[in-house]
Design a protein around this motif. Structure first.
Motif, PDB file in Angstrom:
ATOM      1  N   THR A   7      -0.533  -4.497 -10.621  1.00 51.58           N
ATOM      2  CA  THR A   7      -1.541  -4.612  -9.261  1.00 51.58           C
ATOM      3  C   THR A   7      -0.606  -4.136  -8.246  1.00 51.58           C
ATOM      4  OG1 THR A   7      -1.208  -7.036  -9.457  1.00 51.58           O
ATOM      5  CG2 THR A   7      -3.427  -6.049 -10.046  1.00 51.58           C
ATOM      6  N   SER A   8       0.813  -4.629  -8.288  1.00 51.74           N
ATOM      7  CA  SER A   8       1.336  -4.376  -7.067  1.00 51.74           C
ATOM      8  C   SER A   8       1.766  -3.005  -7.103  1.00 51.74           C
ATOM      9  CB  SER A   8       2.553  -5.382  -6.996  1.00 51.74           C
ATOM     10  OG  SER A   8       3.690  -5.184  -8.284  1.00 51.74           O
ATOM     11  N   THR A   9       2.347  -2.303  -8.127  1.00 47.33           N
ATOM     12  CA  THR A   9       2.623  -0.863  -8.038  1.00 47.33           C
ATOM     13  C   THR A   9       1.298  -0.271  -7.464  1.00 47.33           C
ATOM     14  OG1 THR A   9       2.039  -0.927 -10.624  1.00 47.33           O
ATOM     15  CG2 THR A   9       4.670  -0.660  -9.671  1.00 47.33           C
ATOM     16  N   MET A  10      -0.018  -0.606  -8.235  1.00 45.69           N
ATOM     17  CA  MET A  10      -1.260  -0.058  -7.674  1.00 45.69           C
ATOM     18  C   MET A  10      -1.348  -0.077  -6.148  1.00 45.69           C
ATOM     19  SD  MET A  10      -3.946  -0.907 -10.636  1.00 45.69           S
ATOM     20  CE  MET A  10      -5.195  -1.136  -9.337  1.00 45.69           C
ATOM     21  N   PHE A  11      -0.982  -1.293  -5.576  1.00 46.54           N
ATOM     22  CA  PHE A  11      -0.972  -1.361  -4.150  1.00 46.54           C
ATOM     23  C   PHE A  11      -0.061  -0.304  -3.432  1.00 46.54           C
ATOM     24  CE2 PHE A  11      -2.675  -5.711  -4.373  1.00 46.54           C
ATOM     25  CZ  PHE A  11      -3.642  -5.734  -3.483  1.00 46.54           C
ATOM     26  N   ILE A  12       1.103  -0.513  -4.067  1.00 46.04           N
ATOM     27  CA  ILE A  12       2.414   0.427  -3.306  1.00 46.04           C
ATOM     28  C   ILE A  12       1.674   1.861  -3.390  1.00 46.04           C
ATOM     29  CG2 ILE A  12       4.698   1.424  -3.521  1.00 46.04           C
ATOM     30  CD1 ILE A  12       5.300  -1.461  -4.561  1.00 46.04           C
ATOM     31  N   MET A  20      14.677  -2.436   1.610  1.00 45.72           N
ATOM     32  CA  MET A  20      14.159  -3.561   2.312  1.00 45.72           C
ATOM     33  C   MET A  20      13.057  -3.888   2.458  1.00 45.72           C
ATOM     34  SD  MET A  20      16.446  -6.392   2.437  1.00 45.72           S
ATOM     35  CE  MET A  20      16.060  -7.796   2.916  1.00 45.72           C
ATOM     36  N   MET A  21      12.599  -2.665   3.143  1.00 45.51           N
ATOM     37  CA  MET A  21      11.073  -3.098   3.854  1.00 45.51           C
ATOM     38  C   MET A  21      10.248  -3.051   2.505  1.00 45.51           C
ATOM     39  SD  MET A  21      10.255  -3.240   6.730  1.00 45.51           S
ATOM     40  CE  MET A  21       8.805  -2.724   7.289  1.00 45.51           C
ATOM     41  N   ILE A  22      10.616  -2.082   1.534  1.00 44.02           N
ATOM     42  CA  ILE A  22       9.650  -2.046   0.515  1.00 44.02           C
ATOM     43  C   ILE A  22       9.595  -3.407  -0.338  1.00 44.02           C
ATOM     44  CG2 ILE A  22       9.310  -0.841  -1.812  1.00 44.02           C
ATOM     45  CD1 ILE A  22      10.089   1.576  -0.524  1.00 44.02           C
ATOM     46  N   ASN A  23      10.859  -3.959  -0.323  1.00 46.17           N
ATOM     47  CA  ASN A  23      10.937  -5.027  -1.055  1.00 46.17           C
ATOM     48  C   ASN A  23      10.157  -6.442  -0.364  1.00 46.17           C
ATOM     49  OD1 ASN A  23      11.982  -6.369  -3.058  1.00 46.17           O
ATOM     50  ND2 ASN A  23      14.115  -6.567  -2.565  1.00 46.17           N
ATOM     51  N   LEU A  24      10.186  -6.224   0.912  1.00 48.16           N
ATOM     52  CA  LEU A  24       9.330  -7.320   1.588  1.00 48.16           C
ATOM     53  C   LEU A  24       7.900  -7.030   1.455  1.00 48.16           C
ATOM     54  CD1 LEU A  24      11.069  -7.861   5.189  1.00 48.16           C
ATOM     55  CD2 LEU A  24      10.262  -9.706   3.588  1.00 48.16           C
ATOM     56  N   ARG A  25       7.376  -5.753   1.665  1.00 53.45           N
ATOM     57  CA  ARG A  25       6.071  -5.499   1.566  1.00 53.45           C
ATOM     58  C   ARG A  25       5.614  -5.904   0.168  1.00 53.45           C
ATOM     59  NH1 ARG A  25       5.033   0.431   2.620  1.00 53.45           N
ATOM     60  NH2 ARG A  25       6.126   0.755   4.766  1.00 53.45           N
ATOM     61  N   ARG A  26       6.353  -5.596  -0.791  1.00 50.30           N
ATOM     62  CA  ARG A  26       6.369  -5.640  -2.276  1.00 50.30           C
ATOM     63  C   ARG A  26       5.925  -7.441  -2.604  1.00 50.30           C
ATOM     64  NH1 ARG A  26       7.161  -3.682  -7.999  1.00 50.30           N
ATOM     65  NH2 ARG A  26       7.457  -5.879  -8.720  1.00 50.30           N
ATOM     66  N   GLN A  27       6.758  -8.150  -1.753  1.00 52.01           N
ATOM     67  CA  GLN A  27       6.677  -9.780  -1.901  1.00 52.01           C
ATOM     68  C   GLN A  27       5.315 -10.045  -1.307  1.00 52.01           C
ATOM     69  OE1 GLN A  27      10.158 -11.294  -0.123  1.00 52.01           O
ATOM     70  NE2 GLN A  27      11.349 -11.489  -1.998  1.00 52.01           N
ATOM     71  N   LYS A  28       4.970  -9.600  -0.284  1.00 50.44           N
ATOM     72  CA  LYS A  28       3.781  -9.901   0.336  1.00 50.44           C
ATOM     73  C   LYS A  28       2.412  -9.586  -0.480  1.00 50.44           C
ATOM     74  CE  LYS A  28       3.937  -9.345   5.435  1.00 50.44           C
ATOM     75  NZ  LYS A  28       3.606  -8.227   6.231  1.00 50.44           N
ATOM     76  N   GLU A  29       2.541  -8.338  -1.306  1.00 53.84           N
ATOM     77  CA  GLU A  29       1.372  -8.161  -2.150  1.00 53.84           C
ATOM     78  C   GLU A  29       1.680  -9.284  -3.408  1.00 53.84           C
ATOM     79  OE1 GLU A  29       2.878  -4.466  -2.385  1.00 53.84           O
ATOM     80  OE2 GLU A  29       1.704  -3.661  -0.834  1.00 53.84           O
ATOM     81  N   VAL A  30       2.830  -9.409  -3.931  1.00 56.38           N
ATOM     82  CA  VAL A  30       2.774 -10.270  -4.894  1.00 56.38           C
ATOM     83  C   VAL A  30       2.395 -11.690  -4.548  1.00 56.38           C
ATOM     84  CG1 VAL A  30       4.546 -11.752  -6.357  1.00 56.38           C
ATOM     85  CG2 VAL A  30       4.841  -9.314  -6.020  1.00 56.38           C
ATOM     86  N   ARG A  31       2.619 -11.916  -3.415  1.00 58.42           N
ATOM     87  CA  ARG A  31       1.983 -13.261  -2.895  1.00 58.42           C
ATOM     88  C   ARG A  31       0.572 -13.153  -3.049  1.00 58.42           C
ATOM     89  NH1 ARG A  31       5.044 -14.095   2.246  1.00 58.42           N
ATOM     90  NH2 ARG A  31       6.897 -13.776   1.075  1.00 58.42           N
ATOM     91  N   ALA A  32      -0.014 -12.267  -2.336  1.00 57.18           N
ATOM     92  CA  ALA A  32      -1.700 -12.047  -2.493  1.00 57.18           C
ATOM     93  C   ALA A  32      -2.040 -12.039  -4.254  1.00 57.18           C
ATOM     94  CB  ALA A  32      -2.005 -10.692  -1.793  1.00 57.18           C
ATOM     95  N   VAL A  33      -1.446 -11.536  -4.679  1.00 59.54           N
ATOM     96  CA  VAL A  33      -2.183 -11.390  -6.073  1.00 59.54           C
ATOM     97  C   VAL A  33      -1.985 -12.832  -6.824  1.00 59.54           C
ATOM     98  CG1 VAL A  33      -1.875 -10.760  -8.405  1.00 59.54           C
ATOM     99  CG2 VAL A  33      -1.611  -9.033  -6.480  1.00 59.54           C
ATOM    100  N   LYS A  34      -0.785 -13.501  -6.461  1.00 55.62           N
ATOM    101  CA  LYS A  34      -0.646 -14.977  -7.013  1.00 55.62           C
ATOM    102  C   LYS A  34      -1.786 -15.603  -6.359  1.00 55.62           C
ATOM    103  CE  LYS A  34       4.272 -16.280  -7.925  1.00 55.62           C
ATOM    104  NZ  LYS A  34       5.248 -16.592  -7.160  1.00 55.62           N
ATOM    105  N   ARG A  35      -1.935 -15.521  -5.179  1.00 58.17           N
ATOM    106  CA  ARG A  35      -3.094 -16.144  -4.624  1.00 58.17           C
ATOM    107  C   ARG A  35      -4.145 -16.304  -5.209  1.00 58.17           C
ATOM    108  NH1 ARG A  35      -2.554 -14.893   1.459  1.00 58.17           N
ATOM    109  NH2 ARG A  35      -0.527 -15.446   0.830  1.00 58.17           N
ATOM    110  N   VAL A  36      -4.676 -15.056  -5.535  1.00 55.42           N
ATOM    111  CA  VAL A  36      -6.047 -14.714  -6.506  1.00 55.42           C
ATOM    112  C   VAL A  36      -5.787 -15.268  -7.572  1.00 55.42           C
ATOM    113  CG1 VAL A  36      -7.477 -12.774  -7.610  1.00 55.42           C
ATOM    114  CG2 VAL A  36      -6.464 -12.445  -5.152  1.00 55.42           C
ATOM    115  N   LEU A  37      -4.912 -15.200  -8.316  1.00 61.05           N
ATOM    116  CA  LEU A  37      -4.623 -16.086  -9.518  1.00 61.05           C
ATOM    117  C   LEU A  37      -4.992 -17.590  -9.408  1.00 61.05           C
ATOM    118  CD1 LEU A  37      -1.876 -14.062 -11.374  1.00 61.05           C
ATOM    119  CD2 LEU A  37      -4.322 -14.072 -11.965  1.00 61.05           C
TER     120      LEU A  37
END
Lengths: 396, 335
Positions: free
Chosen positions: B322-327, A1-18
């Motif tokens: 990129t997200s796997t790299m982050f992790i 669950m934690m990982i999932n949340l964190r992952r979502q945050k990162e995904v959001r960050a990448v999306k923002r860059v794009l």
């Protein structure tokens, strides 16, 4: 669950860059307008088919306007103001022409537009220029561009009328006493327009169309059509086309030992077509702008000095043969620089100036009026013939 | 429809509503109108290619049918634009049915060749049927569209109208995909035999989706005619079909959003490049118009090399990498 949340945050960050990347591209695209605020210059728009399928029209036009603008600016500009040309490429495409005209008018605030090169792109561009009240001086030939004249107040054209080429040919036929005409045309816009005029104007000159044949631009043999014309009892053949296939007709006629005279349209006015037809082209007759045979024109002709100058300048600068199409652009820049000198860069004033303009150009002796936005008649054409592989004036 | 699709539609709607307040220049709005028309055609093409897995190299023909129906019926016969558009839709769907019945029995390259031939035939008819289509000189004086008494004669009005049409088209397409029919289509894409054996009437589905995609192209064509007020055979040649196909492929044909992205990017790119050339010229660098073509080709080549699944799928995989790299980086920090 934690990982999932964190992952979502990162995904959001990448999306923002794009997204930022996309937005930056957009901002850059929509912001270059601010680069042009030079009010100390005259801004004129040019749209030609510089690349693509009609580049043989647009290339000489672009070269010509660049050459002339450089010359004008080197000699101090117009009334001390620089002439800035914004040149756009339509690629011979209607949609791009519409976009280009809008860009010139709304982004560069040009005071007048020269071009487009083709009739189709001109027709697509005309409603835009007409609605924006900016003079558009087309380099294409279709007469429909100026009709009806009440709705085309801002549209002008510099190319000779197709109907005047027909008049020139029929006049000559009347003089020679030839009456039975065999018509053969290519199935392009140019050929179709010529066919219409040839058939429509025949009764006026007492001509009888005894054969009406066509060929596709890619055809390699017209023997069948020519035999039909021969059997119809035609006294003369008129071939109307702008594609290379027209060079095959004189060759086929020679093979068939057809002795009747051959007339071509002004679409033949390209020395490459005469070279392709070789010996068979000798003696055929066609109407064309005088620029195609400047050397054989009498020196006393009012257009001579101007055309000789243009020809020598163009050919020494670009190492290429001068053409009728580049000539339209030459006339356009002359007309516009004259207008800018007299009335400044107010579009309405320029329009009024052009409506009353009279000047000697490469295309003929122009005489515009509020009713006539072309300003040329059949005297713009000269009958040329082919002699020793060169275009010469038929009756100098 | 999924949650994400609603989000996407909402964002698109907001962007469209507020864009004309930011961009007031008619030139940009005009470019975006043509973008909308391409988006509309590409939505239909994506349904056919991405979901049903059928290739069409003749979609410019349906675009042409719509445009000429509007052109001829309004300018020559004086019909109302809406009637003409509807007639265009009916004609296109009918022609798609007639063409679809024999040619959708074909597969792969053969289907591509059949549709290519169909596109070429329509283009030749447009040029040769002079009395009806005006031949190479085209149809002049097509009136603007009227929408509840408002004449859509400015770029801002037409911008709103064309993009609203795109949104409606998008809504319908997304609904279709997430229905029983959509699942059936995807099954056909996966394996026609398997789909058939599990009860999907493959030939009927294929013809139907072909007709739907023809209708999208036809509506876009009608709007083109109403917007430009002039048509000739030029914009409807085989190369336009190829361009539409490229748009869908570049964006990613597995989602409708991919088609929209591809159509937008490839519609804006030529204008973007021409703005670049103005920029270079203002810096005093010599820049030939021919370079545009080179750069355009280069960008397409790079996209196809590195993002073969299209922009949208490509973005997703970049995101994943990129997200796997982050992790991984974070794990290293923790331990």
């Amino acid at each position: 669950m934690m990982i999932n949340l964190r992952r979502q945050k990162e995904v959001r960050a990448v999306k923002r860059v794009l997204w930022c990347g996309f937005v930056l591209m957009f901002v850059f695209f929509f912001s270059t307008a601010t680069l042009y605020a030079d009010s100390k210059a005259y801004h004129v728009g040019c749209i030609f088919a510089i690349t693509g399928k009609a580049s043989w029209l647009g290339e000489p036009q672009k070269n010509t306007v660049e050459m002339l603008a450089q010359k004008i600016n080197e000699s101090g500009g117009i009334d001390g103001k620089k002439l800035v040309l914004h040149i756009e490429d339509t690629q011979g495409d209607n949609t791009r022409a519409v976009n280009a005209v809008k860009k010139l008018i709304k982004k560069f605030n040009v005071c007048a537009i020269l071009g487009p090169s083709r009739s189709g792109t001109s027709m697509a561009a005309i409603p835009v220029a007409q609605a924006a009240n900016i003079p558009l001086i087309s380099c294409a030939s279709a007469e429909i561009m100026l009709q009806p004249i009440e709705e085309r107040g801002w549209i002008f054209k510099l190319a000779q009328n197709d109907s005047d080429a027909v008049r020139k040919i029929y006049d000559h036929l009347v003089k020679r006493g030839l009456k039975k005409v065999g018509v053969i045309t290519g199935t392009t816009g140019f050929g179709a327009a010529g066919r219409d005029f040839l058939i429509k104007m025949a009764p006026e000159y007492g001509m009888e169309i005894v054969a009406d044949e066509t060929y596709a631009p890619g055809d390699t043999d017209m023997t069948a059509q020519l035999v039909k014309i021969r059997n119809s009892g035609a006294q003369v053949i008129v071939n109307w086309s702008i594609v290379p296939a027209q060079s095959i007709i004189p060759q086929n006629m020679k093979q068939l030992k057809m002795e009747i005279p051959l007339y071509q349209s002004h679409g033949f006015a390209n020395i490459k077509y005469a070279q392709a037809a070789g010996e068979a082209a000798e003696g055929l007759i066609f109407p064309a702008a005088r620029i195609m045979a400047v050397d054989t024109l009498p020196k006393r002709h009012p257009q001579y000095a101007l055309m000789a100058e243009y020809k020598s300048e163009y050919e020494s600068t670009y190492k290429d043969n001068v053409s009728t199409f580049g000539g339209h652009a030459y006339d356009g820049i002359h007309l516009l620089s004259g207008a800018l000198e007299k009335v400044g860069d107010d579009p309405a004033e320029i329009r009024n100036y052009i409506e009353n303009a009279r000047f000697v150009g490469t295309g003929g002796i122009f005489c515009f009026s509020p009713k006539d936005h072309c300003g040329l008649d059949k005297t713009a054409f000269e009958l040329l013939t082919v002699k020793n592989g060169k275009f010469v004036v038929l009756e100098p | 429809m999924r949650h994400k699709d609603y989000m996407g539609l909402g964002i698109l709607l907001l962007v469209i509503i507020f864009l004309p307040f930011v961009i007031t220049n008619d030139y940009y709005l005009g470019v975006l109108v043509f973008t909308a028309l391409n988006c509309l055609t590409c939505i239909g093409l994506c349904l056919l290619m991405g979901y049903a897995g059928q290739i069409s190299l003749g979609h410019a023909a349906f675009y042409a049918l719509g445009a000429y129906a509007t052109g001829i019926l309004t300018a020559k016969l004086g019909w109302s634009s809406w009637m003409a558009m509807g007639t265009g839709v009916i004609i296109s769907a009918g022609v798609a049915f007639l063409v679809g019945v024999p040619s959708l029995r074909l597969k792969g390259h053969y289907l591509a060749m059949a549709t290519l031939g169909f596109g070429a035939i329509i283009h030749i008819v447009l040029i040769a049927a002079v009395n009806m289509t005006g031949g190479p000189s085209g149809v002049v004086g097509i009136p603007s569209l009227h929408f509840f008494g408002i004449e859509l004669n400015t770029d801002t009005r037409f911008f709103y109208f064309s993009w609203s049409t795109v949104i409606i088209g998008l809504l319908l397409a997304l609904n279709l995909i997430h229905s029983r029919v959509g699942r059936g289509l995807r099954a056909i894409h996966g394996s026609e035999d398997a789909a058939g054996s599990s009860g999907v009437n493959t030939s009927v589905y294929k013809i139907k989706v072909f007709m739907v995609s023809a209708v999208y192209a036809s509506v876009a064509g009608s709007l083109y005619a109403n917007y430009v007020n002039y048509i000739d055979p030029g914009p409807f040649d085989v190369m336009h079909s190829v361009l539409l196909l490229t748009m869908v492929a570049v964006g990613g044909m597995h989602t409708i959003w991919g088609a929209i992205t591809g159509a937008t990017v490839l519609s804006l790119l030529p204008e973007f490049l021409s703005s670049m050339s103005d920029y270079f010229e203002s810096l005093g660098l010599s820049y030939q118009p021919d370079y545009d073509t080179l750069i355009y080709g280069g960008i397409l080549l790079l996209m196809m090399l590195f993002l073969p699944e299209g922009l949208v799928d490509g973005m997703n995989s970049i995101r994943r990498i990129t997200s796997t790299m982050f992790i991984r980086a974070r794990k290293k920090l923790v331990f």
